[in-house]
Design a protein around this motif. Structure first.
Motif, PDB file in Angstrom:
ATOM      1  N   ASP A  23      39.356  27.781  53.766  1.00 61.24           N
ATOM      2  CA  ASP A  23      38.644  28.940  54.293  1.00 61.24           C
ATOM      3  C   ASP A  23      38.176  29.785  53.118  1.00 61.24           C
ATOM      4  O   ASP A  23      38.943  30.046  52.189  1.00 61.24           O
ATOM      5  N   VAL A  24      36.918  30.241  53.181  1.00 66.06           N
ATOM      6  CA  VAL A  24      36.349  31.057  52.123  1.00 66.06           C
ATOM      7  C   VAL A  24      35.946  32.396  52.724  1.00 66.06           C
ATOM      8  O   VAL A  24      35.333  32.456  53.784  1.00 66.06           O
ATOM      9  N   GLU A  25      36.312  33.476  52.023  1.00 65.07           N
ATOM     10  CA  GLU A  25      36.007  34.821  52.500  1.00 65.07           C
ATOM     11  C   GLU A  25      35.536  35.677  51.327  1.00 65.07           C
ATOM     12  O   GLU A  25      36.176  35.708  50.272  1.00 65.07           O
ATOM     13  N   ASP A  26      34.400  36.351  51.491  1.00 58.29           N
ATOM     14  CA  ASP A  26      33.935  37.301  50.486  1.00 58.29           C
ATOM     15  C   ASP A  26      34.671  38.615  50.702  1.00 58.29           C
ATOM     16  O   ASP A  26      34.842  39.064  51.836  1.00 58.29           O
ATOM     17  N   ILE A  27      35.109  39.233  49.617  1.00 61.18           N
ATOM     18  CA  ILE A  27      35.824  40.504  49.686  1.00 61.18           C
ATOM     19  C   ILE A  27      34.939  41.579  49.075  1.00 61.18           C
ATOM     20  O   ILE A  27      34.434  41.419  47.962  1.00 61.18           O
ATOM     21  N   ASP A  28      34.754  42.674  49.813  1.00 60.96           N
ATOM     22  CA  ASP A  28      33.921  43.781  49.352  1.00 60.96           C
ATOM     23  C   ASP A  28      34.753  44.680  48.432  1.00 60.96           C
ATOM     24  O   ASP A  28      35.236  45.727  48.841  1.00 60.96           O
ATOM     25  N   ALA A  29      34.924  44.246  47.190  1.00 68.45           N
ATOM     26  CA  ALA A  29      35.767  44.975  46.235  1.00 68.45           C
ATOM     27  C   ALA A  29      34.944  46.016  45.484  1.00 68.45           C
ATOM     28  O   ALA A  29      33.831  45.737  45.059  1.00 68.45           O
ATOM     29  N   GLU A  30      35.521  47.204  45.330  1.00 68.17           N
ATOM     30  CA  GLU A  30      34.880  48.255  44.551  1.00 68.17           C
ATOM     31  C   GLU A  30      35.243  48.119  43.080  1.00 68.17           C
ATOM     32  O   GLU A  30      34.452  48.420  42.203  1.00 68.17           O
ATOM     33  N   GLU A  31      36.497  47.692  42.818  1.00 68.60           N
ATOM     34  CA  GLU A  31      36.982  47.596  41.442  1.00 68.60           C
ATOM     35  C   GLU A  31      38.107  46.579  41.393  1.00 68.60           C
ATOM     36  O   GLU A  31      38.922  46.501  42.300  1.00 68.60           O
ATOM     37  N   VAL A  32      38.144  45.794  40.311  1.00 70.26           N
ATOM     38  CA  VAL A  32      39.220  44.844  40.081  1.00 70.26           C
ATOM     39  C   VAL A  32      39.771  45.136  38.694  1.00 70.26           C
ATOM     40  O   VAL A  32      39.021  45.259  37.733  1.00 70.26           O
ATOM     41  N   ILE A  33      41.107  45.282  38.606  1.00 67.90           N
ATOM     42  CA  ILE A  33      41.751  45.564  37.330  1.00 67.90           C
ATOM     43  C   ILE A  33      42.746  44.456  37.023  1.00 67.90           C
ATOM     44  O   ILE A  33      43.610  44.144  37.841  1.00 67.90           O
ATOM     45  N   ILE A  34      42.617  43.878  35.853  1.00 65.50           N
ATOM     46  CA  ILE A  34      43.570  42.885  35.378  1.00 65.50           C
ATOM     47  C   ILE A  34      44.316  43.530  34.220  1.00 65.50           C
ATOM     48  O   ILE A  34      43.718  43.917  33.221  1.00 65.50           O
ATOM     49  N   ARG A  35      45.633  43.678  34.378  1.00 60.13           N
ATOM     50  CA  ARG A  35      46.437  44.349  33.354  1.00 60.13           C
ATOM     51  C   ARG A  35      47.134  43.318  32.467  1.00 60.13           C
ATOM     52  O   ARG A  35      47.725  42.367  32.959  1.00 60.13           O
ATOM     53  N   THR A  36      47.066  43.558  31.171  1.00 59.98           N
ATOM     54  CA  THR A  36      47.828  42.777  30.208  1.00 59.98           C
ATOM     55  C   THR A  36      48.625  43.776  29.372  1.00 59.98           C
ATOM     56  O   THR A  36      48.425  44.983  29.492  1.00 59.98           O
ATOM     57  N   GLU A  37      49.506  43.292  28.515  1.00 59.46           N
ATOM     58  CA  GLU A  37      50.277  44.202  27.670  1.00 59.46           C
ATOM     59  C   GLU A  37      49.382  44.945  26.686  1.00 59.46           C
ATOM     60  O   GLU A  37      49.628  46.102  26.386  1.00 59.46           O
ATOM     61  N   GLU A  38      48.337  44.286  26.195  1.00 60.83           N
ATOM     62  CA  GLU A  38      47.502  44.873  25.163  1.00 60.83           C
ATOM     63  C   GLU A  38      46.352  45.716  25.706  1.00 60.83           C
ATOM     64  O   GLU A  38      45.934  46.682  25.078  1.00 60.83           O
ATOM     65  N   TYR A  39      45.782  45.354  26.864  1.00 60.32           N
ATOM     66  CA  TYR A  39      44.598  46.029  27.385  1.00 60.32           C
ATOM     67  C   TYR A  39      44.454  45.760  28.875  1.00 60.32           C
ATOM     68  O   TYR A  39      45.157  44.930  29.441  1.00 60.32           O
ATOM     69  N   ASP A  40      43.536  46.493  29.513  1.00 63.86           N
ATOM     70  CA  ASP A  40      43.179  46.269  30.916  1.00 63.86           C
ATOM     71  C   ASP A  40      41.731  45.792  30.948  1.00 63.86           C
ATOM     72  O   ASP A  40      40.899  46.273  30.177  1.00 63.86           O
ATOM     73  N   LEU A  41      41.444  44.852  31.838  1.00 61.68           N
ATOM     74  CA  LEU A  41      40.067  44.435  32.091  1.00 61.68           C
ATOM     75  C   LEU A  41      39.650  45.066  33.409  1.00 61.68           C
ATOM     76  O   LEU A  41      40.293  44.836  34.441  1.00 61.68           O
ATOM     77  N   VAL A  42      38.583  45.863  33.384  1.00 62.22           N
ATOM     78  CA  VAL A  42      38.126  46.562  34.576  1.00 62.22           C
ATOM     79  C   VAL A  42      36.767  45.988  34.985  1.00 62.22           C
ATOM     80  O   VAL A  42      35.803  46.042  34.225  1.00 62.22           O
ATOM     81  N   PHE A  43      36.720  45.435  36.200  1.00 55.08           N
ATOM     82  CA  PHE A  43      35.488  44.908  36.760  1.00 55.08           C
ATOM     83  C   PHE A  43      34.998  45.904  37.803  1.00 55.08           C
ATOM     84  O   PHE A  43      35.675  46.130  38.804  1.00 55.08           O
ATOM     85  N   ASN A  44      33.854  46.527  37.580  1.00 49.93           N
ATOM     86  CA  ASN A  44      33.244  47.403  38.578  1.00 49.93           C
ATOM     87  C   ASN A  44      32.166  46.608  39.303  1.00 49.93           C
ATOM     88  O   ASN A  44      31.406  45.871  38.674  1.00 49.93           O
ATOM     89  N   ASN A  45      32.119  46.738  40.609  1.00 49.89           N
ATOM     90  CA  ASN A  45      31.133  46.033  41.443  1.00 49.89           C
ATOM     91  C   ASN A  45      31.179  44.525  41.232  1.00 49.89           C
ATOM     92  O   ASN A  45      30.145  43.868  41.147  1.00 49.89           O
ATOM     93  N   ALA A  46      32.369  43.961  41.140  1.00 49.71           N
ATOM     94  CA  ALA A  46      32.529  42.522  40.958  1.00 49.71           C
ATOM     95  C   ALA A  46      32.346  41.800  42.283  1.00 49.71           C
ATOM     96  O   ALA A  46      32.574  42.358  43.351  1.00 49.71           O
ATOM     97  N   GLU A  47      31.941  40.556  42.203  1.00 48.62           N
ATOM     98  CA  GLU A  47      31.897  39.695  43.379  1.00 48.62           C
ATOM     99  C   GLU A  47      33.255  39.008  43.456  1.00 48.62           C
ATOM    100  O   GLU A  47      33.663  38.338  42.518  1.00 48.62           O
TER     101      GLU A  47
END
Length: 125
Positions: A23-47
């Motif tokens: 099953d495949v579903e698109d998610i209407d995400a406003e922001e995605v944050i991936i946290r690591t020890e050294e830095y955060d990756l911030v995706f704005n308006n990501a698919e």
């Protein structure tokens, strides 16, 4: 594998995935944050696409992230939940029993003492 000539018809691909139990579903995400020890990756308006293949969920994030200082995004609520999750529940129970206080007080003492059980108990006595 899927034939030649420039790709597969998206409708045909969807039918094949459905037949395989995916099953495949698109998610209407406003922001995605991936946290690591050294830095955060911030995706704005990501698919963001969620794929569920017989109970195994996989998320695909498409976009260009901004690399920022670790822990600098996500607001105070996110920071609080991260701090709570870093203190093991077993440690909270031990401090609560030793100092004869509530688990909430024990967790706060552990957070204030960087997870040091002895220092947390001492601060509560």
């Amino acid at each position: 594998m899927f034939g030649g000539g420039g790709g597969l018809n998206p409708r045909k691909m969807e039918q094949m995935m459905e037949q395989m139990g995916i099953d495949v579903e698109d998610i209407d995400a406003e922001e995605v944050i991936i946290r690591t020890e050294e830095y955060d990756l911030v995706f704005n308006n990501a698919e963001v696409t969620k794929m569920d293949a017989r109970g195994q969920e996989t998320y695909q994030v498409i976009g260009s992230p901004e690399e920022v200082e670790a822990g600098s995004v996500g607001g105070s609520d996110a920071a609080g939940s991260d701090a709570e999750s870093s203190i093991p529940d077993d440690d909270v129970e031990i401090v609560a029993m030793r100092a004869d206080v509530s688990e909430e007080e024990a967790r706060t003492a552990l957070e204030d003492n960087d997870g040091d059980l002895a220092a947390a108990v001492e601060s509560l006595e």
